[in-house]
Scaffold this motif. Structure first.
Motif, PDB file in Angstrom:
ATOM      1  N   LEU A 133       1.051  -1.381   0.101  1.00  0.00           N
ATOM      2  CA  LEU A 133       0.069  -0.089  -0.135  1.00  0.00           C
ATOM      3  C   LEU A 133       0.834   0.501   0.496  1.00  0.00           C
ATOM      4  CD1 LEU A 133      -2.858   1.225   0.438  1.00  0.00           C
ATOM      5  CD2 LEU A 133      -2.810   1.036   2.243  1.00  0.00           C
ATOM      6  N   PHE A 134       2.061   1.715   0.695  1.00  0.00           N
ATOM      7  CA  PHE A 134       2.989   2.728   0.842  1.00  0.00           C
ATOM      8  C   PHE A 134       4.757   2.069   0.220  1.00  0.00           C
ATOM      9  CE2 PHE A 134       0.404   2.667   5.441  1.00  0.00           C
ATOM     10  CZ  PHE A 134       0.849   4.383   5.284  1.00  0.00           C
ATOM     11  N   GLY A 135       4.606   0.912  -0.123  1.00  0.00           N
ATOM     12  CA  GLY A 135       5.771   0.624  -1.526  1.00  0.00           C
ATOM     13  C   GLY A 135       5.527   0.481  -2.076  1.00  0.00           C
ATOM     14  N   ILE A 136       4.609   0.746  -2.876  1.00  0.00           N
ATOM     15  CA  ILE A 136       4.412  -0.430  -4.376  1.00  0.00           C
ATOM     16  C   ILE A 136       4.016   1.221  -5.256  1.00  0.00           C
ATOM     17  CG2 ILE A 136       4.035  -1.482  -6.140  1.00  0.00           C
ATOM     18  CD1 ILE A 136       4.661  -4.140  -4.155  1.00  0.00           C
ATOM     19  N   ASP A 137       3.744   2.489  -6.184  1.00  0.00           N
ATOM     20  CA  ASP A 137       3.415   3.457  -7.484  1.00  0.00           C
ATOM     21  C   ASP A 137       2.444   2.321  -8.117  1.00  0.00           C
ATOM     22  OD1 ASP A 137       2.053   5.206  -8.798  1.00  0.00           O
ATOM     23  OD2 ASP A 137       3.892   6.269  -7.783  1.00  0.00           O
ATOM     24  N   ALA A 138       1.218   2.126  -7.728  1.00  0.00           N
ATOM     25  CA  ALA A 138       0.641   1.055  -9.264  1.00  0.00           C
ATOM     26  C   ALA A 138       0.247   2.425 -10.377  1.00  0.00           C
ATOM     27  CB  ALA A 138      -0.980   1.187  -8.334  1.00  0.00           C
ATOM     28  N   LYS A 139       0.519   3.568 -10.150  1.00  0.00           N
ATOM     29  CA  LYS A 139      -0.437   3.759 -10.932  1.00  0.00           C
ATOM     30  C   LYS A 139       0.979   4.667 -12.242  1.00  0.00           C
ATOM     31  CE  LYS A 139      -1.115   9.902 -11.327  1.00  0.00           C
ATOM     32  NZ  LYS A 139      -1.139  11.087 -10.602  1.00  0.00           N
ATOM     33  N   GLN A 140       2.282   4.445 -10.826  1.00  0.00           N
ATOM     34  CA  GLN A 140       3.430   4.291 -12.088  1.00  0.00           C
ATOM     35  C   GLN A 140       4.184   3.246 -13.101  1.00  0.00           C
ATOM     36  OE1 GLN A 140       7.007   5.221  -9.505  1.00  0.00           O
ATOM     37  NE2 GLN A 140       8.559   5.190 -11.251  1.00  0.00           N
ATOM     38  N   ILE A 141       3.413   2.205 -12.614  1.00  0.00           N
ATOM     39  CA  ILE A 141       3.321   1.016 -12.812  1.00  0.00           C
ATOM     40  C   ILE A 141       2.557   0.768 -14.486  1.00  0.00           C
ATOM     41  CG2 ILE A 141       3.204  -1.459 -13.309  1.00  0.00           C
ATOM     42  CD1 ILE A 141       3.191  -1.496 -10.040  1.00  0.00           C
ATOM     43  N   GLU A 142       1.068   1.068 -13.909  1.00  0.00           N
ATOM     44  CA  GLU A 142      -0.037   1.708 -14.831  1.00  0.00           C
ATOM     45  C   GLU A 142       0.772   2.600 -16.714  1.00  0.00           C
ATOM     46  OE1 GLU A 142      -4.437   4.310 -15.915  1.00  0.00           O
ATOM     47  OE2 GLU A 142      -4.106   1.835 -14.007  1.00  0.00           O
ATOM     48  N   ALA A 143       1.298   3.850 -15.546  1.00  0.00           N
ATOM     49  CA  ALA A 143       2.003   4.646 -17.019  1.00  0.00           C
ATOM     50  C   ALA A 143       2.771   3.840 -17.692  1.00  0.00           C
ATOM     51  CB  ALA A 143       2.352   6.198 -16.180  1.00  0.00           C
ATOM     52  N   SER A 144       3.676   3.361 -16.892  1.00  0.00           N
ATOM     53  CA  SER A 144       5.378   2.089 -17.935  1.00  0.00           C
ATOM     54  C   SER A 144       4.426   1.413 -18.815  1.00  0.00           C
ATOM     55  CB  SER A 144       6.090   1.974 -16.737  1.00  0.00           C
ATOM     56  OG  SER A 144       7.357   1.545 -16.982  1.00  0.00           O
ATOM     57  N   THR A 145       3.969   0.726 -18.384  1.00  0.00           N
ATOM     58  CA  THR A 145       3.024  -0.868 -18.654  1.00  0.00           C
ATOM     59  C   THR A 145       1.660  -0.677 -19.480  1.00  0.00           C
ATOM     60  OG1 THR A 145       1.654  -1.167 -17.506  1.00  0.00           O
ATOM     61  CG2 THR A 145       4.147  -1.942 -17.190  1.00  0.00           C
ATOM     62  N   GLY A 146       1.500   0.205 -19.443  1.00  0.00           N
ATOM     63  CA  GLY A 146      -0.006   0.355 -20.831  1.00  0.00           C
ATOM     64  C   GLY A 146      -0.898  -0.420 -19.677  1.00  0.00           C
ATOM     65  N   ILE A 147      -0.564  -1.261 -18.493  1.00  0.00           N
ATOM     66  CA  ILE A 147      -1.630  -1.760 -18.515  1.00  0.00           C
ATOM     67  C   ILE A 147      -2.261  -1.879 -17.359  1.00  0.00           C
ATOM     68  CG2 ILE A 147      -1.851  -4.289 -17.761  1.00  0.00           C
ATOM     69  CD1 ILE A 147       0.079  -4.898 -19.376  1.00  0.00           C
ATOM     70  N   PRO A 148      -3.603  -0.767 -17.160  1.00  0.00           N
ATOM     71  CA  PRO A 148      -3.819  -0.970 -15.553  1.00  0.00           C
ATOM     72  C   PRO A 148      -3.584  -1.851 -14.771  1.00  0.00           C
ATOM     73  CG  PRO A 148      -6.025  -0.835 -17.408  1.00  0.00           C
ATOM     74  CD  PRO A 148      -4.577  -1.874 -18.049  1.00  0.00           C
ATOM     75  N   THR A 149      -3.587  -0.811 -13.681  1.00  0.00           N
ATOM     76  CA  THR A 149      -2.798  -1.621 -12.306  1.00  0.00           C
ATOM     77  C   THR A 149      -3.342  -1.091 -11.023  1.00  0.00           C
ATOM     78  OG1 THR A 149      -1.295  -1.275 -13.954  1.00  0.00           O
ATOM     79  CG2 THR A 149      -0.464  -1.902 -11.255  1.00  0.00           C
ATOM     80  N   VAL A 150      -4.462  -2.315 -10.190  1.00  0.00           N
ATOM     81  CA  VAL A 150      -4.449  -1.883  -9.339  1.00  0.00           C
ATOM     82  C   VAL A 150      -3.839  -2.092  -8.051  1.00  0.00           C
ATOM     83  CG1 VAL A 150      -6.662  -2.071  -7.494  1.00  0.00           C
ATOM     84  CG2 VAL A 150      -6.717  -2.216 -10.261  1.00  0.00           C
ATOM     85  N   ASN A 151      -3.725  -0.913  -6.759  1.00  0.00           N
ATOM     86  CA  ASN A 151      -3.260  -1.412  -5.883  1.00  0.00           C
ATOM     87  C   ASN A 151      -4.110  -2.000  -4.885  1.00  0.00           C
ATOM     88  OD1 ASN A 151      -1.509  -1.510  -3.195  1.00  0.00           O
ATOM     89  ND2 ASN A 151      -0.159   0.110  -3.708  1.00  0.00           N
ATOM     90  N   PHE A 152      -3.742  -3.398  -5.223  1.00  0.00           N
ATOM     91  CA  PHE A 152      -4.985  -3.625  -3.430  1.00  0.00           C
ATOM     92  C   PHE A 152      -4.491  -4.498  -2.464  1.00  0.00           C
ATOM     93  CE2 PHE A 152      -8.635  -6.808  -2.904  1.00  0.00           C
ATOM     94  CZ  PHE A 152      -9.446  -6.011  -3.459  1.00  0.00           C
ATOM     95  N   ALA A 153      -3.390  -3.461  -2.263  1.00  0.00           N
ATOM     96  CA  ALA A 153      -3.067  -3.919  -1.142  1.00  0.00           C
ATOM     97  C   ALA A 153      -3.451  -3.217   0.225  1.00  0.00           C
ATOM     98  CB  ALA A 153      -1.742  -3.408  -0.811  1.00  0.00           C
ATOM     99  N   VAL A 154      -3.642  -3.888   1.421  1.00  0.00           N
ATOM    100  CA  VAL A 154      -4.560  -3.184   3.039  1.00  0.00           C
ATOM    101  C   VAL A 154      -3.313  -3.555   3.501  1.00  0.00           C
ATOM    102  CG1 VAL A 154      -6.370  -2.767   3.316  1.00  0.00           C
ATOM    103  CG2 VAL A 154      -6.247  -3.537   1.373  1.00  0.00           C
ATOM    104  N   HIS A 155      -3.527  -4.409   4.457  1.00  0.00           N
ATOM    105  CA  HIS A 155      -3.352  -4.681   5.719  1.00  0.00           C
ATOM    106  C   HIS A 155      -2.881  -6.236   6.293  1.00  0.00           C
ATOM    107  CE1 HIS A 155      -3.137  -4.421  10.113  1.00  0.00           C
ATOM    108  NE2 HIS A 155      -3.872  -3.240  10.228  1.00  0.00           N
ATOM    109  N   ALA A 156      -1.973  -6.006   6.531  1.00  0.00           N
ATOM    110  CA  ALA A 156      -1.250  -7.505   6.792  1.00  0.00           C
ATOM    111  C   ALA A 156      -2.104  -8.351   8.149  1.00  0.00           C
ATOM    112  CB  ALA A 156       0.214  -7.407   7.343  1.00  0.00           C
ATOM    113  N   GLY A 157      -2.767  -7.515   8.720  1.00  0.00           N
ATOM    114  CA  GLY A 157      -3.728  -8.039  10.271  1.00  0.00           C
ATOM    115  C   GLY A 157      -5.511  -8.737   9.477  1.00  0.00           C
ATOM    116  N   LEU A 158      -5.698  -8.920   8.056  1.00  0.00           N
ATOM    117  CA  LEU A 158      -6.198  -9.139   7.970  1.00  0.00           C
ATOM    118  C   LEU A 158      -6.330 -10.546   7.112  1.00  0.00           C
ATOM    119  CD1 LEU A 158      -7.978  -6.202   5.511  1.00  0.00           C
ATOM    120  CD2 LEU A 158      -8.921  -7.233   7.351  1.00  0.00           C
TER     121      LEU A 158
END
Length: 400
Positions: A133-158
């Motif tokens: 959630l804090f450490g990967i930029d899905a927006k940057q990955i989407e811009a670089s690859t052209g593939i829509p990217t969703v950061n689905f990371a939330v909380h390890a406590g789940l």
């Protein structure tokens, strides 16, 4: 004097418990009767002492005091063991929220799933706890690859089971999954995950569908544990009986909005469209970072004892989904260069290899310097996130 004070305190405590127990009973009674279950009305003191509508004498007063003391003692014992299932049952049935629930998780999933539902073609999904959630930029990955990217990371406590359960619901054939799991998630047992307060409180408050899918034993664990009495229990039940905002989901959103406006994280509404956390932008390491316990992987524990990851690998294979396992974005410690840790990291590599999945990541590309971190050893700031994301994009290019 001490005895008198203790007696006074006991009477106050007993009176409070009697009031709360009766009120909780009446709420339960009303709920059950609206569902066609009738309860008998019993006057305990009258039935036990034989006193009806006359003034009791001294002997009868003593008898009443004895039964009152015994009744309150039983109520206290009952409350310690039954407060959780009764309260949880009422919360689920009335669609309230449980106090201490991390409500931001609901708003985070709602935002992430909304964007994922709009993607028709192939997408990239990031699954992990808050390091992703804090450490990967899905927006940057989407811009670089052209593939829509969703950061689905939330909380390890789940827990790993629940995170994968939520991910499966939005994954489609052809999708790519990045899995930078926190080390603890590799060693979770299913029976341990269901006891995590983060997960228990969340599914009681927000995910009754998942609760219904649990087996009987796990449902029992969610509803009953932990046993015992906490002084906050009285406050919680009083708030429930008076329907205060602590149990009101709509009122909670205004509290979350206030937190977000004051620059706090963990709100679920400080995410960008791709699901990346933005509260860490421009932030320096906090003073608490050095005080927090070092991330210490369970070096001797077996990996995936619950078979959650193996089952997910089968799901991915059957649905033609590509899995790209990664190390978590985390603070670097000098110990990680010792042989024990190097051996452990190689075991993670071996685990994925046995599942027929190449592990192309390097620990040197995932561990970050202190200046790249924010407020926990798993939370990079935006500088750390940018650096880590560039490394991940290089790995992704090998698959595209």
């Amino acid at each position: 004097m001490l005895i008198a004070a203790a007696s006074k305190g006991w009477l106050g405590f007993s009176s409070c418990y009697t009031e709360l127990s009766y009120a909780l009973f009446m709420r339960s009674k009303n709920f059950l009767e609206t569902n066609g279950i009738k309860l008998m009305k019993i006057n305990y003191i009258k039935a036990a002492t034989g006193i009806q509508n006359k003034i009791p004498n001294k002997k009868q007063n003593k008898l009443i005091s004895y039964h009152y003391f015994l009744g309150v003692t039983i109520l206290i014992i009952f409350f310690c063991f039954a407060k959780n299932p009764i309260l949880n049952l009422l919360i689920i049935s009335q669609n309230y929220r449980k106090p201490l629930t991390e409500d931001w998780i609901f708003y985070a999933y709602e935002s992430k799933e909304k964007y994922a539902s709009q993607i028709v073609k192939q997408k990239i999904l990031i699954i992990s706890g808050s390091n992703g959630l804090f450490g990967i930029d899905a927006k940057q990955i989407e811009a670089s690859t052209g593939i829509p990217t969703v950061n689905f990371a939330v909380h390890a406590g789940l827990g790993i089971d629940y995170m994968l359960y939520r991910a499966k619901k939005i994954l489609k054939p052809g999708d790519i999954v990045l899995i930078p799991l926190e080390f603890s998630l590799y060693h979770q047992r299913s029976d341990e995950q269901i006891l995590e307060n983060t997960l228990k409180n969340y599914i009681i408050s927000y995910d009754h569908v998942y609760f219904d899918k649990l087996n009987f034993i796990d449902k029992l664990k969610v509803m009953v544990y932990p046993f015992g009495f906490n002084i906050n229990d009285i406050k919680i039940i009083k708030e429930f009986l008076t329907k205060k905002s602590v149990f009101d989901k709509k009122a909670v959103f205004s509290q979350i909005l206030e937190r977000a406006n004051t620059g706090n994280c963990y709100t679920g509404i400080t995410l960008n469209r791709n699901g990346d956390e933005t509260c860490n932008i421009g932030k320096s390491p906090t003073s608490d970072l050095k005080k927090l316990e070092k991330i210490d992987p369970a070096l001797k524990e077996p990996i995936d004892v619950s078979d959650s990851l193996r089952d997910f690998c089968k799901f991915a294979k059957n649905n033609k989904i590509t899995i790209i396992p990664l190390y978590p974005a985390a603070l670097f410690y000098a110990d990680y260069n010792t042989d024990n840790y190097k051996t452990y990291f190689s075991k993670i590599n071996e685990f994925w290899s046995k599942e027929g999945i190449l592990f192309k990541d390097s620990s040197n590309q995932s561990f970050l310097e202190e200046k790249m971190m924010f407020n926990t050893p798993y939370h990079p700031n935006d500088k750390g996130r940018n650096w880590r994301t560039k490394n991940i994009i290089n790995i992704l290019n090998n698959y595209l």
